[in-house]
Design a protein around this motif. Structure first.
Motif, PDB file in Angstrom:
ATOM      1  N   GLN A 146     -11.191  -0.944  -1.735  1.00  0.00           N
ATOM      2  CA  GLN A 146     -11.092  -0.066  -2.896  1.00  0.00           C
ATOM      3  C   GLN A 146      -9.939   0.921  -2.689  1.00  0.00           C
ATOM      4  O   GLN A 146      -9.929   1.693  -1.741  1.00  0.00           O
ATOM      5  N   SER A 147      -8.935   0.858  -3.563  1.00  0.00           N
ATOM      6  CA  SER A 147      -7.760   1.716  -3.489  1.00  0.00           C
ATOM      7  C   SER A 147      -6.799   1.308  -4.596  1.00  0.00           C
ATOM      8  O   SER A 147      -7.109   0.444  -5.412  1.00  0.00           O
ATOM      9  N   SER A 148      -5.618   1.903  -4.602  1.00  0.00           N
ATOM     10  CA  SER A 148      -4.542   1.549  -5.529  1.00  0.00           C
ATOM     11  C   SER A 148      -3.406   0.910  -4.745  1.00  0.00           C
ATOM     12  O   SER A 148      -3.080   1.365  -3.641  1.00  0.00           O
ATOM     13  N   TYR A 149      -2.779  -0.096  -5.351  1.00  0.00           N
ATOM     14  CA  TYR A 149      -1.718  -0.852  -4.692  1.00  0.00           C
ATOM     15  C   TYR A 149      -0.570  -1.078  -5.664  1.00  0.00           C
ATOM     16  O   TYR A 149      -0.777  -1.230  -6.859  1.00  0.00           O
ATOM     17  N   CYS A 204      -5.431  -1.550  -9.269  1.00  0.00           N
ATOM     18  CA  CYS A 204      -6.459  -0.616  -8.821  1.00  0.00           C
ATOM     19  C   CYS A 204      -7.758  -1.371  -8.588  1.00  0.00           C
ATOM     20  O   CYS A 204      -8.320  -1.956  -9.520  1.00  0.00           O
ATOM     21  N   HIS A 263     -11.338  -0.998  -8.184  1.00  0.00           N
ATOM     22  CA  HIS A 263     -12.420  -0.045  -8.423  1.00  0.00           C
ATOM     23  C   HIS A 263     -13.713  -0.503  -7.760  1.00  0.00           C
ATOM     24  O   HIS A 263     -14.575   0.310  -7.452  1.00  0.00           O
ATOM     25  N   ARG A 298       0.858  -1.197   0.000  1.00  0.00           N
ATOM     26  CA  ARG A 298       0.000   0.000   0.000  1.00  0.00           C
ATOM     27  C   ARG A 298       0.884   1.233   0.000  1.00  0.00           C
ATOM     28  O   ARG A 298       1.995   1.221   0.532  1.00  0.00           O
TER      29      ARG A 298
END
Length: 163
Positions: free
Chosen positions: A71-74, A123, A125, A37
């Motif tokens: 939900q996020s970007s990794y 990502c 979504h 993360r």
């Protein structure tokens, strides 16, 4: 310039899980080694001397090898060590199963001369999150043959990187 898809892509991959299962009609699937993360923002300018990569934190898979991602970007890394020959380049695309789950994977172009274990951005979504297992096949790497050797080869900081 005329490119053609290279169907012998498995010749350029090592440290795979199951080459027969990972080899597809037009490429080779890369598998998930780790997930991190983001802890802060990064910086990018024209000159890489001003580039600042954001700090990240490695996330842990559970005892059965699963991880739930809200939900996020990794940032993710691949198990496979890839060697891009001087007369080829590659593009990685997410598996369609991921897209059907509301998840995408962003990758950069894999330049001629690159060798190492790649990274990408995953990502999520889907507002309900996403479960993924360690070693899941997440992208398909497609090699393209150039008509001649590339005039310049990759020499960036990620060459020969392993985890």
């Amino acid at each position: 310039m005329s490119e053609e898809v290279d169907t012998n892509a498995a010749d350029f991959i090592r440290d795979y899980i199951d080459l027969e299962e990972q080899t597809q009609p037009n490429g080779v699937e890369l598998t998930l080694a780790w997930v991190e993360r983001f802890l802060e923002a990064g910086k990018l300018a024209f000159d890489n001397s001003e580039r600042v990569l954001p700090r990240t934190e490695r996330l842990e898979f559970d005892s059965e090898g699963w991880i739930w991602l809200p939900q996020s970007s990794y940032k993710i890394g691949f198990n496979e060590f890839v060697t891009i020959p001087e007369d080829r380049f590659a593009i990685a695309r997410p598996r369609s199963s991921l897209l059907r789950m509301g998840v995408s994977v962003g990758t950069a172009l894999w330049d001629s001369g690159f060798r190492g274990k790649g990274e990408a951005i995953l990502c999520v979504h889907n507002p309900h999150g996403f479960w993924v297992r360690k070693n899941a096949r997440v992208v398909q790497l497609v090699f393209f043959k150039l008509p001649t050797r590339a005039h310049k080869l990759y020499e960036g900081q990620y060459k020969d990187r392993t985890w």
